[in-house]
Design an enzyme around this catalytic site. Structure first.
Site, PDB file in Angstrom:
ATOM      1  CG  ASP A 134       1.082   8.174   2.350  1.00  0.00           C
ATOM      2  OD1 ASP A 134       0.128   8.889   1.975  1.00  0.00           O
ATOM      3  OD2 ASP A 134       1.085   6.951   2.207  1.00  0.00           O
ATOM      4  CG  ASP A 194       3.685  -3.661  -0.891  1.00  0.00           C
ATOM      5  OD1 ASP A 194       2.663  -3.137  -0.400  1.00  0.00           O
ATOM      6  OD2 ASP A 194       4.764  -3.052  -0.998  1.00  0.00           O
ATOM      7  CG  HIS A 227       1.977  -0.397   1.109  1.00  0.00           C
ATOM      8  ND1 HIS A 227       2.739  -0.044   0.022  1.00  0.00           N
ATOM      9  CD2 HIS A 227       0.733   0.087   0.825  1.00  0.00           C
ATOM     10  CE1 HIS A 227       2.008   0.606  -0.848  1.00  0.00           C
ATOM     11  NE2 HIS A 227       0.784   0.698  -0.391  1.00  0.00           N
ATOM     12  CD  GLU A 238       6.356   0.101  -0.075  1.00  0.00           C
ATOM     13  OE1 GLU A 238       5.456  -0.721   0.133  1.00  0.00           O
ATOM     14  OE2 GLU A 238       6.426   0.777  -1.130  1.00  0.00           O
TER      15      GLU A 238
HETATM   16  P1  PGA Z   1      -4.988   2.414  -3.930  1.00  0.00           P
HETATM   17  O1  PGA Z   1      -3.675   2.469  -3.016  1.00  0.00           O
HETATM   18  O2  PGA Z   1      -6.122   2.820  -3.056  1.00  0.00           O
HETATM   19  O3  PGA Z   1      -4.730   3.373  -5.037  1.00  0.00           O
HETATM   20  O4  PGA Z   1      -5.124   0.999  -4.399  1.00  0.00           O
HETATM   21  C1  PGA Z   1      -3.702   1.885  -1.755  1.00  0.00           C
HETATM   22  C2  PGA Z   1      -2.333   1.905  -1.117  1.00  0.00           C
HETATM   23  O5  PGA Z   1      -1.319   1.711  -1.799  1.00  0.00           O
HETATM   24  O6  PGA Z   1      -2.268   2.092   0.112  1.00  0.00           O
END
Ligand code: PGA
Length: 260
Positions: A67, A136, A138, A143
């Site tokens: 992404d 959350d 995802h 999302e």
């Molecule tokens: P993070 O993000 O590794 O910074 O916790 C993970 C994500 O949102 O997929």
């Protein structure tokens, strides 16, 4: 789904890096699916160490990132282009022409997304996809509510994701609201999935992903549908799992199973 709980973030990162290195040693032209975020940093550090000290070779590798934020030019220090360059690509020998990261600044997102999907196919599909998980639930920027068969597309970020990511920006209002992301369906087509999670703030999302129902409300739960998904956790990320005893039992016993 195989759940592997490791005693620390470092141990978890080494185990996941070894898995990627094993794939690369067996298939030097492997297609790697890359993730950003703080979680995979330890894996990248270990892969860089293996490259420097043990000659792990990325010369024939192709990479696809999950992404990118919409609206951030690639030189922006919070863009995922910048993150990948700083934390991984500038330290290893992936050929620049083999690096694919979604564009956050294209003039036509729809056709860019279609092109990105086609490039993945043309390169033979992703051999191993590294994933983090959001608080959350995802994966990538899929999302809650994202279709479990979604493809690469432009996505509006959830408020909780924007809040989680605000720590990286000077002002909360600087956090992008949109992203371009591989879909859940795109991710499920990778031959192997490796998801990493660390810290207590991920424990509920991890429990929902591993032991809850398959639901678009927790897009990471789609990993339950994948024939080869491994989930690497540290103790705090694993703290809400009910079947913990079984996962530890498998970790001890599986290496001694008859060869398949
Ligand atoms: P993070 O993000 O590794 O910074 O916790 C993970 C994500 O949102 O997929």
């Amino acid at each position: 789904m195989e759940v592997v709980v490791m005693p620390s973030y470092e141990a978890m990162s080494l185990a996941a890096a070894k898995l990627v290195a094993d794939i690369l040693n067996a298939k030097p032209n492997a297609v790697l699916g890359m993730a950003t975020g703080s979680t995979p940093l330890g894996v990248y550090q270990e892969l860089v160490r293996m490259h420097r000290e043990e000659g792990l070779d990325f010369a024939q590798v192709t990479t696809f990132n999950l992404d990118e934020y919409v609206g951030l030019p690639r030189q922006h220090t919070q863009s995922y282009h910048y993150f990948m360059h700083e934390n991984f690509f500038r330290h290893v020998n992936v050929s620049p022409g083999n690096i694919y990261i979604p564009s956050g600044t294209t003039s036509n997102y729809r056709s860019f997304c279609d092109w990105y999907e086609q490039r993945i196919k043309d390169c033979g599909g992703i051999d191993v996809q590294i994933l983090g998980i959001g608080s959350d639930g995802h994966i990538a920027f899929n999302e809650p509510g994202s279709s479990l068969s979604s493809r690469t597309r432009l996505k509006t970020l959830a408020k909780s994701t924007i809040d989680d990511n605000a720590r990286f920006f000077d002002r909360p209002s600087d956090v992008p609201i949109y992203a371009i992301t591989m879909g859940v369906g795109t991710i499920l087509e990778a031959r192997q999935l490796v998801l990493l999670a660390t810290g207590a703030n991920k424990s509920q999302a991890v429990a929902a992903m591993v032991e809850g129902p398959v639901t678009s409300m927790t897009t990471a739960s789609a990993l339950q549908l994948h024939p080869s998904a491994q989930v690497f956790l540290d103790e705090s990320a694993a703290s809400e799992l009910k079947m913990r005893e079984y996962y530890d039992w498998v970790k001890i016993k599986k290496p001694h199973a008859p060869p398949v």
